[in-house]
Write a protein that holds these residues in place. Structure first.
Motif, PDB file in Angstrom:
ATOM      1  N   TYR A 284     -17.677  16.428  34.124  1.00  0.00           N
ATOM      2  CA  TYR A 284     -17.279  15.897  35.423  1.00  0.00           C
ATOM      3  C   TYR A 284     -18.360  14.974  35.995  1.00  0.00           C
ATOM      4  O   TYR A 284     -18.065  13.926  36.563  1.00  0.00           O
ATOM      5  CB  TYR A 284     -17.014  17.053  36.394  1.00  0.00           C
ATOM      6  N   ALA A 285     -19.616  15.415  35.878  1.00  0.00           N
ATOM      7  CA  ALA A 285     -20.712  14.626  36.433  1.00  0.00           C
ATOM      8  C   ALA A 285     -20.984  13.368  35.632  1.00  0.00           C
ATOM      9  O   ALA A 285     -21.455  12.363  36.187  1.00  0.00           O
ATOM     10  CB  ALA A 285     -21.971  15.483  36.518  1.00  0.00           C
ATOM     11  N   HIS A 286     -20.673  13.386  34.325  1.00  0.00           N
ATOM     12  CA  HIS A 286     -20.928  12.221  33.458  1.00  0.00           C
ATOM     13  C   HIS A 286     -19.660  11.923  32.653  1.00  0.00           C
ATOM     14  O   HIS A 286     -19.551  12.311  31.474  1.00  0.00           O
ATOM     15  CB  HIS A 286     -22.103  12.495  32.518  1.00  0.00           C
ATOM     16  N   PRO A 287     -18.680  11.248  33.265  1.00  0.00           N
ATOM     17  CA  PRO A 287     -17.417  10.982  32.552  1.00  0.00           C
ATOM     18  C   PRO A 287     -17.595  10.142  31.293  1.00  0.00           C
ATOM     19  O   PRO A 287     -16.781  10.221  30.374  1.00  0.00           O
ATOM     20  CB  PRO A 287     -16.568  10.247  33.602  1.00  0.00           C
ATOM     21  N   GLY A 288     -18.653   9.331  31.219  1.00  0.00           N
ATOM     22  CA  GLY A 288     -18.875   8.487  30.046  1.00  0.00           C
ATOM     23  C   GLY A 288     -19.697   9.140  28.959  1.00  0.00           C
ATOM     24  O   GLY A 288     -20.164   8.446  28.045  1.00  0.00           O
ATOM     25  N   ILE A 289     -19.862  10.444  29.016  1.00  0.00           N
ATOM     26  CA  ILE A 289     -20.683  11.136  28.034  1.00  0.00           C
ATOM     27  C   ILE A 289     -20.045  11.044  26.648  1.00  0.00           C
ATOM     28  O   ILE A 289     -18.821  11.083  26.490  1.00  0.00           O
ATOM     29  CB  ILE A 289     -20.863  12.611  28.459  1.00  0.00           C
ATOM     30  N   LYS A 290     -20.880  10.931  25.629  1.00  0.00           N
ATOM     31  CA  LYS A 290     -20.406  10.824  24.251  1.00  0.00           C
ATOM     32  C   LYS A 290     -20.106  12.217  23.674  1.00  0.00           C
ATOM     33  O   LYS A 290     -20.736  13.209  24.039  1.00  0.00           O
ATOM     34  CB  LYS A 290     -21.450  10.124  23.379  1.00  0.00           C
ATOM     35  N   SER A 291     -19.144  12.259  22.770  1.00  0.00           N
ATOM     36  CA  SER A 291     -18.802  13.533  22.124  1.00  0.00           C
ATOM     37  C   SER A 291     -19.948  14.053  21.283  1.00  0.00           C
ATOM     38  O   SER A 291     -20.146  15.270  21.168  1.00  0.00           O
ATOM     39  CB  SER A 291     -17.545  13.351  21.261  1.00  0.00           C
ATOM     40  N   THR A 292     -20.712  13.151  20.690  1.00  0.00           N
ATOM     41  CA  THR A 292     -21.847  13.572  19.871  1.00  0.00           C
ATOM     42  C   THR A 292     -22.926  14.245  20.716  1.00  0.00           C
ATOM     43  O   THR A 292     -23.606  15.162  20.255  1.00  0.00           O
ATOM     44  CB  THR A 292     -22.447  12.358  19.152  1.00  0.00           C
ATOM     45  N   TYR A 293     -23.065  13.812  21.978  1.00  0.00           N
ATOM     46  CA  TYR A 293     -24.065  14.442  22.861  1.00  0.00           C
ATOM     47  C   TYR A 293     -23.654  15.870  23.187  1.00  0.00           C
ATOM     48  O   TYR A 293     -24.492  16.779  23.236  1.00  0.00           O
ATOM     49  CB  TYR A 293     -24.219  13.619  24.139  1.00  0.00           C
TER      50      TYR A 293
END
Length: 572
Positions: free
Chosen positions: A239-248
């Motif tokens: 929610y806080a980082h909608p652009g987060i990568k799946s690998t992260y």
């Protein structure tokens, strides 16, 4: 001053409060000032010392305070006649009131016989303490003895209950769960963080077999770890980082839990969270106008509570930013009649609502449906009883002011600790914090914020100035709040009235009641509630704030009356 290694903390008890809700920690200068303000009127203070565990063990005085009951459980290791006192494992634990212990400490250890009895008692408690697992639930019950003293009995419950909010899962034999879903979640949580296997029971979902000795190696892949669990555990981060990568997300799970998950699982978990976020966005946009109305209402009350014109001007500009023209609308509605900044100061009342009127209307609900004499008699008897209750309440005051006034002064004293003081050498003070500055004059009992003059109670700026001169803020509370004035207000009794046969004849004839006039609809007894005021119903939920759906097509855009499929709907 060096800190004593044997002391973990110093506490004091607020006056007129129990140990359950009145114990406060003295940890800085502000808490010290708060303690002094609570005890300045009585001159007494109760201090409690929290010793370190090493000191308690060295002195054989282990004290466990129950914050729920306010009792202390005293345990120590002692022997009677050289032989340890033994008790059965299933024996109840006796918990003695701390008030009783304080009275006993004054007598000292003058009697050897009393010391032996105390040793038996402490040995019994210590043995029972060892039999009770700290992770298991216990039940506490109060027991009144023949001599009138009170003792607390604590016993271990039959089935320890599982706590859903625990950070780490620890299973116990005979542990109980609410239902099978709670037991399943506990198993998954335990498997994710410990990778152990537990067998479930029946009926209460009890743990019947527990084997904590494992010979297998740690596994890094769990078949039950799927995308729904990842979405639930890392929902806040996504929610806080909608652009987060799946690998992260994948690397974070591996680093924190030492578990292997696939990139596809993390991608599905992120998609679930983003889909929920999209639904939340649509829902919040539908409620945007309601949210603006709520902000406008909060801003309006902020305007009404302004105690000076400078603050009023600032609040009016803020409400004008929320809705154009709101400032002009409020100024045109006789703002002098409902804003604190224009109230007269001689009445010492800063109330801006009609709660007292609503409370009186609540009293009238049952009486106003009766005939006029019966209604007046009900009100007269109610006022007679209320007067006696208020007088008895005032006579129990320990200080010269009531508990509500005392709490307000103490809160203002605590809030005033951050303000800095500059004294002019007489009775004027310059109170400032950051860029905000107020002028206080303790002789005239005024403050530039306006609250002291309106209420008659020193504000936070005034209490800071008063205490800087080592004076008591209660000395500057208006006399209208004193105990004598309160009792004087209820000093005039309501006279009693006899029955009808004892009434004198006025000789003025008889009056006829007004002709009844039938009004349309059902007679209303309850007051008319506002549009957005929630209804107090135990069986039906208010429709306000709910998403309504069409009864035919289930759409949230319209209702059943305007549905285009209304003619095609089958007739029930």
């Amino acid at each position: 001053m060096e800190k004593d290694e044997d002391v973990n903390g110093l506490y004091y008890r607020q006056s007129a409060k129990t140990l359950t809700d009145g114990l406060r920690l003295i940890h800085d200068e502000a808490s010290l000032y708060e303690m002094l303000s609570c005890t300045s009127r009585t001159g007494l203070v109760e201090l409690y010392v929290e010793h370190s565990e090493d000191w308690l063990q060295a002195n054989n005085k282990l004290i466990d305070m129950n914050v729920t009951t306010g009792r202390s459980y005293v345990s120590a290791t002692s022997e009677v006649g050289g032989v340890p006192n033994e008790t059965q494992p299933n024996q109840n634990m006796v918990l003695t009131s701390s008030d009783k212990d304080e009275g006993d400490e004054e007598d000292g250890d003058n009697s050897t016989e009393e010391g032996d009895v105390e040793g038996d008692y402490l040995d019994e408690i210590d043995t029972i303490n060892e039999t009770l697992d700290p992770n298991q639930d216990t039940e506490v019950a109060e027991k009144i003895l023949e001599d009138g003293t009170t003792e607390m009995m604590r016993t271990r419950v039959k089935f320890p209950r599982y706590d859903e909010n625990c950070k780490t899962v620890s299973f116990l034999l005979a542990q109980s769960f609410t239902d099978h879903m709670q037991f399943k979640k506990a198993l998954l949580k335990y498997a994710y963080y410990a990778a152990n296997v537990i067998h479930n029971g029946k009926k209460y979902f009890l743990v019947k077999t527990l084997n904590e000795k494992h010979t297998c190696s740690k596994v890094f892949v769990i078949s039950h770890l799927k995308s729904p669990w990842i979405a639930e555990q890392w929902e806040t981060m996504i929610y806080a980082h909608p652009g987060i990568k799946s690998t992260y997300i994948q690397e974070t799970i591996k680093a924190q839990l030492e578990l292997e998950v696939t990139k596809n699982q993390c991608k599905k978990a992120k998609a679930k969270v983003m889909k929920k976020l999209e639904r939340d966005v649509q829902h919040e946009y539908r409620k945007l106008y309601d949210y603006a109305s709520a902000l406008l209402k909060v801003a309006f009350y902020a305007v009404a509570k302004c105690a000076n014109e400078a603050q009023l001007k600032k609040r009016l500009d803020e409400i004008d930013n929320i809705q154009d023209g709101a400032k002009q609308t409020l100024e045109n509605r006789a703002i002098q009649q409902w804003c604190r900044a224009y109230f007269k100061t001689h009445s010492k009342c800063d109330s801006i609502d009609n709660n007292s009127t609503e409370a009186w209307n609540f009293v009238l609900i049952a009486a106003r449906s009766k005939p006029i004499i019966s209604m007046n008699e009900d009100l007269r008897e109610y006022l007679m009883e209320r007067r006696i209750k208020r007088l008895n309440f005032a006579r129990k005051w320990r200080l010269d002011y009531g508990p509500n006034i005392r709490d307000i002064v103490n809160e203002n004293s605590t809030a005033g600790c951050k303000w800095k003081i500059k004294w002019n050498g007489d009775q004027g003070f310059q109170v400032y914090y950051g860029t905000t500055q107020h002028c206080v004059h303790i002789g005239n009992r005024t403050c530039s914020c306006g609250r002291w003059e309106l209420s008659g109670i020193p504000c936070c700026h005034a209490t800071a100035a008063i205490r800087s001169r080592a004076r008591d803020p209660f000395e500057f509370v208006d006399k209208c709040y004193s105990k004598d004035k309160f009792i004087a207000a209820y000093s005039y009794p309501i006279e009693v009235v006899g029955s009808e046969e004892f009434w004198p004849n006025s000789g003025r004839g008889e009056l006829l009641p007004p002709l009844p006039k039938a009004m349309p609809g059902r007679p209303r007894k309850a007051r008319r509630k506002r549009k957005f005021e929630p209804k107090k119903s135990k069986t039906k939920l208010s429709r306000h704030g709910r998403d309504m759906h069409c009864g035919i097509c289930k759409s949230s855009e319209h209702n059943k009356r305007t549905c285009s499929l209304k003619g095609d709907a089958p007739v029930a």
